[in-house]
Enzyme design. Structure first.
Site, PDB file in Angstrom:
ATOM      1  N   GLU A   1     -14.371   5.335   1.639  1.00 46.60           N
ATOM      2  CA  GLU A   1     -15.153   4.666   0.601  1.00 46.60           C
ATOM      3  C   GLU A   1     -14.421   3.442   0.045  1.00 46.60           C
ATOM      4  OE1 GLU A   1     -18.153   4.915  -0.297  1.00 46.60           O
ATOM      5  OE2 GLU A   1     -18.659   6.715   0.819  1.00 46.60           O
TER       6      GLU A   1
ATOM      7  N   TYR B   1     -19.520   5.515  -8.851  1.00 48.75           N
ATOM      8  CA  TYR B   1     -20.079   5.621  -7.501  1.00 48.75           C
ATOM      9  C   TYR B   1     -19.141   6.415  -6.588  1.00 48.75           C
ATOM     10  CZ  TYR B   1     -20.459   4.652  -2.623  1.00 48.75           C
ATOM     11  OH  TYR B   1     -20.483   4.830  -1.264  1.00 48.75           O
TER      12      TYR B   1
ATOM     13  N   ASP C   1     -24.658   2.622  -5.068  1.00 41.89           N
ATOM     14  CA  ASP C   1     -23.831   1.507  -4.599  1.00 41.89           C
ATOM     15  C   ASP C   1     -24.745   0.289  -4.458  1.00 41.89           C
ATOM     16  OD1 ASP C   1     -25.368   2.054  -2.373  1.00 41.89           O
ATOM     17  OD2 ASP C   1     -23.694   2.000  -0.950  1.00 41.89           O
TER      18      ASP C   1
END
Ligand code: SF4
Length: 564
Positions: free
Chosen positions: A134, A220, A238
């Site tokens: 991520e 997020y 996102d």
């Protein structure tokens, strides 16, 4: 040297962009976003009649409203309720089943099906792998990240291994991904987890705790890790989901306004709550979140969304508004105060394309900055070294290496740039230029070119200056001033952690990063065959053009800038 702005995030906002919405029919034109004046439909119709009166030929069956050209911002009254998630909630199984068909398609090694039978330690390992992916994906495409992720996991297979690394190692592993701050956040997060027993050697499974305590993790990222690795029913938004939601819910409002962000997060929470609560489907929130991201990135793209293959098409309000306008609020219903008017909306209230959502961002003006970049090369016998300076560990481009640089005013002449570059030698070395010449060094200078480099909020111009100190014998290197200055040989330069601006500067002199064959790229580009060797720059006087500015590439002997 340069300064990179932090990447734009729609979730880091000021509240200065919000404006109240005035529905159609209000007595005065409303201001939207403080800029656009919206003409109420009645006003537009009058304009059409005026046009007819003025002698413009019209067909008998033309209505006034059809005279309104596309391009005017027409008010789009609708109720708050219009943005409710019900239609999307009714299609959740369709989206989940669509995701099953594409789950493996992009070959993401970190994307693993949630397995409730894993121990917390095993789930923690997945959390680590997802966390790394991520953070890498924040500014980079999946296809590029896969190889970086694999190298990273090979080097630091667990969070415990990562915690033992040093910042130079993680910077080196990150090279090419940009925004080195993210690599350092991973390291800091690993050290946090491994430095406190309360974490039991793994990232927390509480999104709020992770967001609060782990460096570089926002709402997020915390949601993504917790939903996918630990099966927590928590939402994410996102950039892709933000765009997707604005279309599904037909929200046309400032992307960075707190009200918009709040509305989208509220929708995301509601959609998590409407997912089936079936003990046999404990990983459903992670699947749902991934399905939304996948749909946003692969189908509901910024440009050219593929609505024909979208599993949510029948619940998409943007798609519906292609055919008919947003429903006018019934009396007594609360009016939406979030949306702003849509430029280019059709006269009958239909939108011209689903891509009117999300509302376009107002581009902030970039500031202009200029710097003299002093590429300082010292040759002693057969050996060559360069002076580099390490930037501070905090701030933009933190910890990266760059040649010595000096800020300069915009209208500085080439002569002034040269003077600054040469005088900078006195700040670089303990010995003065005159002392170095007395010690047998020959000093040369060349103004190479002026090149632009664009950052998010800065239009930078680098004035590249090449300084060469040459000694026939392998004498000791001059003494550097300042703890952040270092000598790098050719191998050191190639492996140094640098930004893309330094690469461009380097290429102006040597042809490309890691190359020391001066002028090669330029000469190749001109079809003159193999490059001119470094020596020819010292003697040559080819004229270079870069960044719209022409400068003479003449390597001139330097006069000492201060006497010893
Ligand atoms: Fe996006 Fe089109 Fe699907 Fe709507 S129908 S969510 S605009 S791809």
């Amino acid at each position: 040297m340069g300064r990179a702005s932090s990447p734009g995030s729609v979730y880091t906002v000021s509240d200065s962009e919000s404006e109240p919405y005035a529905p159609e029919g209000s007595s005065s034109p409303r201001k939207a976003g403080g800029k656009r004046v919206v003409k109420a439909r009645s006003t537009i119709q009058t304009k059409g009649k005026d046009k007819a009166k003025a002698g413009v030929k019209r067909k008998a069956d033309e209505s006034d409203i059809e005279d309104v050209p596309i391009g005017l911002a027409v008010a789009r009254p609708h109720s708050k309720e219009y943005h409710a998630v019900g239609a999307v909630a009714g299609l959740q199984e369709e989206l989940l089943s669509w995701f099953e068909g594409v789950r493996e398609k992009r070959g993401m090694p970190w994307r693993k099906r949630y397995d409730p039978s894993l121990t917390m330690e095993e789930k923690g390992q997945r959390a680590y792998e997802i966390w790394v992916s991520e953070i890498m994906l924040q500014q980079t495409q999946v296809a590029t990240v896969i190889a970086y992720w694999q190298r990273w996991i090979e080097k630091w297979p667990t969070i415990a291994e990562l915690a033992k690394a040093d910042v130079e190692e993680v910077n080196a592993m990150w090279r090419g991904l940009g925004y080195y701050r993210r690599a350092r956040s991973l390291l800091a997060g690993a050290k946090t987890v491994m430095g406190d027993k309360k974490y039991q050697g793994r990232l927390p499974d509480s999104p709020s705790q992770m967001e609060k305590e782990i460096d570089g993790v926002g709402r997020y990222t915390a949601g993504a890790i917790c939903s996918m690795a630990y099966g927590v029913r928590t939402p994410i938004i996102d950039g892709n989901i933000h765009r997707l939601f604005t279309r599904l819910l037909a929200i046309h409002a400032s992307q960075v306004a707190p009200q918009t962000i709040k509305a989208l997060w509220t929708a995301a929470v509601e959609l998590i709550e409407t997912l089936p609560n079936d003990p046999a489907r404990q990983g459903i929130a992670g699947d749902w979140n991934q399905a939304l991201m996948e749909l946003g990135s692969q189908v509901c793209k910024p440009v050219g969304p593929d609505c024909a293959s979208c599993p949510l098409q029948t619940g998409c309000k943007a798609y519906a508004e292609l055919k008919s306008p947003a429903p006018v609020p019934t009396s007594g219903s609360a009016i939406c105060t979030l949306c702003e008017s849509i430029p280019d909306i059709k006269a009958d209230g239909r939108i011209p394309a689903v891509t009117v959502f999300p509302m376009r961002k107002e581009k902030k003006a970039s500031r202009e900055e200029e710097e003299v970049v002093c590429v300082t090369e010292v040759r002693r016998g057969e050996e060559t070294h360069w002076v580099f300076v390490k930037r501070p560990e905090k701030g933009l481009l933190a910890g990266l290496f760059e040649p010595p640089t000096i800020s300069v005013e915009a209208d500085a002449s080439i002569e002034r740039q040269k003077t600054l570059a040469i005088s900078n030698l006195d700040s670089t070395f303990a010995q003065s230029a005159a002392d170095l010449q007395k010690a047998g060094y020959s000093l040369f200078h060349s103004a190479i070119s002026s090149i632009p480099h664009i950052f998010s909020h800065i239009n930078m111009t680098y004035h590249v200056q090449h300084l060469v100190l040459s000694h026939p014998d392998a004498v000791p290197l001059p003494t550097l001033v300042g703890a952040s200055a270092v000598w790098l040989d050719a191998a050191g330069v190639e492996s140094a952690n640098i930004g893309t601006g330094v690469k461009k500067v380097w290429a102006e002199i040597y042809g490309s990063w890691g190359s020391f064959d001066a002028g090669a790229a330029k000469e190749k580009g001109k079809g003159k065959g193999k490059g001119v060797k470094r020596k020819s720059v010292v003697k040559g006087d080819a004229e270079a053009e870069a960044g719209g500015k022409k400068v003479k590439k003449i390597m001139m002997p330097m006069m000492p800038s201060k006497s010893s």
